[in-house]
Enzyme design. Structure first.
Site, mmCIF file in Angstrom:
data_model
loop_
_atom_site.group_PDB
_atom_site.id
_atom_site.type_symbol
_atom_site.label_atom_id
_atom_site.label_comp_id
_atom_site.label_asym_id
_atom_site.label_seq_id
_atom_site.Cartn_x
_atom_site.Cartn_y
_atom_site.Cartn_z
ATOM 1 N N ASP A 245 0.880 -1.157 0.000
ATOM 2 C CA ASP A 245 0.000 0.000 0.000
ATOM 3 C C ASP A 245 0.932 1.224 0.000
ATOM 4 O O ASP A 245 2.102 1.120 0.386
ATOM 5 C CB ASP A 245 -0.864 -0.045 1.268
ATOM 6 C CG ASP A 245 -1.701 1.198 1.443
ATOM 7 O OD1 ASP A 245 -2.265 1.681 0.443
ATOM 8 O OD2 ASP A 245 -1.794 1.693 2.591
ATOM 9 N N ASP B 73 -0.146 5.048 0.757
ATOM 10 C CA ASP B 73 -0.439 6.075 1.765
ATOM 11 C C ASP B 73 -0.368 5.491 3.173
ATOM 12 O O ASP B 73 -1.125 4.576 3.509
ATOM 13 C CB ASP B 73 -1.845 6.654 1.542
ATOM 14 C CG ASP B 73 -1.993 7.319 0.176
ATOM 15 O OD1 ASP B 73 -1.108 8.098 -0.191
ATOM 16 O OD2 ASP B 73 -2.999 7.059 -0.514
HETATM 17 C C1 G6P Z 1 -5.967 5.695 -0.215
HETATM 18 C C2 G6P Z 1 -5.870 6.543 1.022
HETATM 19 C C3 G6P Z 1 -7.237 7.116 1.385
HETATM 20 C C4 G6P Z 1 -7.837 7.838 0.186
HETATM 21 C C5 G6P Z 1 -7.945 6.897 -1.019
HETATM 22 C C6 G6P Z 1 -8.423 7.609 -2.270
HETATM 23 O O1 G6P Z 1 -6.647 4.519 0.101
HETATM 24 O O2 G6P Z 1 -5.373 5.769 2.097
HETATM 25 O O3 G6P Z 1 -7.073 8.017 2.458
HETATM 26 O O4 G6P Z 1 -9.137 8.345 0.487
HETATM 27 O O5 G6P Z 1 -6.652 6.354 -1.281
HETATM 28 O O6 G6P Z 1 -7.475 8.583 -2.604
HETATM 29 P P1 G6P Z 1 -7.664 9.690 -3.720
HETATM 30 O O7 G6P Z 1 -6.300 10.357 -3.783
HETATM 31 O O8 G6P Z 1 -7.989 8.992 -5.005
HETATM 32 O O9 G6P Z 1 -8.746 10.589 -3.257
HETATM 33 MG MG MG Z 2 -2.744 3.153 3.642
#
Ligand code: G6P
Ligand code: MG
Length: 216
Positions: free
Chosen positions: A10, A12
């Site tokens: 993953d 983030d």
């Molecule tokens: C990841 C992050 C989330 C985020 C999602 C969508 O899963 O951990 O916090 O909401 O991605 O991200 P985006 O940049 O497409 O809004």
């Molecule tokens: Mg994450």
């Protein structure tokens, strides 16, 4: 475990601290809309959760039209993009680059499985793109985590059967997705955050491959 043929990360909150920027961007939007929202709620409910699902959590039973929701998702994304604009290679988790290099030197494939549509921008800022054999992001699949799709897609990108993959996640929904994909799962963070993980490590910082493979 037996040496995996691919390690799927993953992004983030694992390889870099962008989960903090997602939180700040949602908090900014919540403040604009005068919706109460705390860091604790973010950690418990929004980690690794997609953009729309996150907004739905935030607004709960408040009534907004589809057009207003689209505008809010766009606004949150602009706040997030302002945060990531100044990221550099110094924002990779300490030792993260060395770990990726070590994995590749051992002949193990590396991939990203992230729900974020901003993943490529973040990876470019971090200078990590050349260290991945496959990058699966929020544009690749319809069903977000905890559905297994993004991990299955990433495994396909690097040509490895899912039972031969190891997945690494900082969120409960992500660990659930890894397990549903039939992979071994390592959770990064406090042990109480993860139920189905095969192993948990407090942080990714300065980890070597052997510690990852021996984790319990
Ligand atoms: C990841 C992050 C989330 C985020 C999602 C969508 O899963 O951990 O916090 O909401 O991605 O991200 P985006 O940049 O497409 O809004
Ligand atoms: Mg994450």
């Amino acid at each position: 475990m037996q040496q995996p043929q691919a390690i799927i990360f993953d992004l983030d909150g694992v390889l870099t601290d962008t989960s903090e920027y997602h939180y700040r961007a949602w908090k900014h939007l919540a403040d604009d809309e005068k919706i109460p929202f705390t860091r604790e709620e973010n950690d418990a409910h929004l980690r690794d959760v997609g953009r729309r699902e996150s907004l739905e959590y935030l607004i709960r039973d408040r009534q907004y039209s589809e057009q207003q929701m689209q505008e809010m998702m766009g606004r949150k994304n602009r706040y997030y993009q302002q945060c990531i604009r100044s990221m550099t290679s110094a924002d990779v988790a300490p030792g993260g680059r060395d770990l990726l290099q070590e994995i590749r030197q051992r002949g193990i494939k590396t991939a990203i499985a992230s729900s974020s549509k901003n993943s490529l921008t973040v990876l470019e800022h971090l200078g990590l793109i050349p260290l991945f054999d496959g990058i699966a992001d929020g544009w690749c699949v319809v069903n977000g985590k905890p559905a297994p799709d993004i991990f299955v897609y990433a495994a396909g990108m690097v040509g490895v059967h899912t039972p031969d993959c190891l997945g690494i996640e900082d969120a409960a929904a992500g660990v659930e997705a890894i397990k549903a994909a039939g992979m071994r799962a390592i959770g990064i963070g406090p042990r109480e955050r993860f139920h189905g993980a095969d192993a948990v490590l407090p942080e990714l910082s300065n980890l070597r491959l052997a510690q990852l493979l021996d984790a319990r």
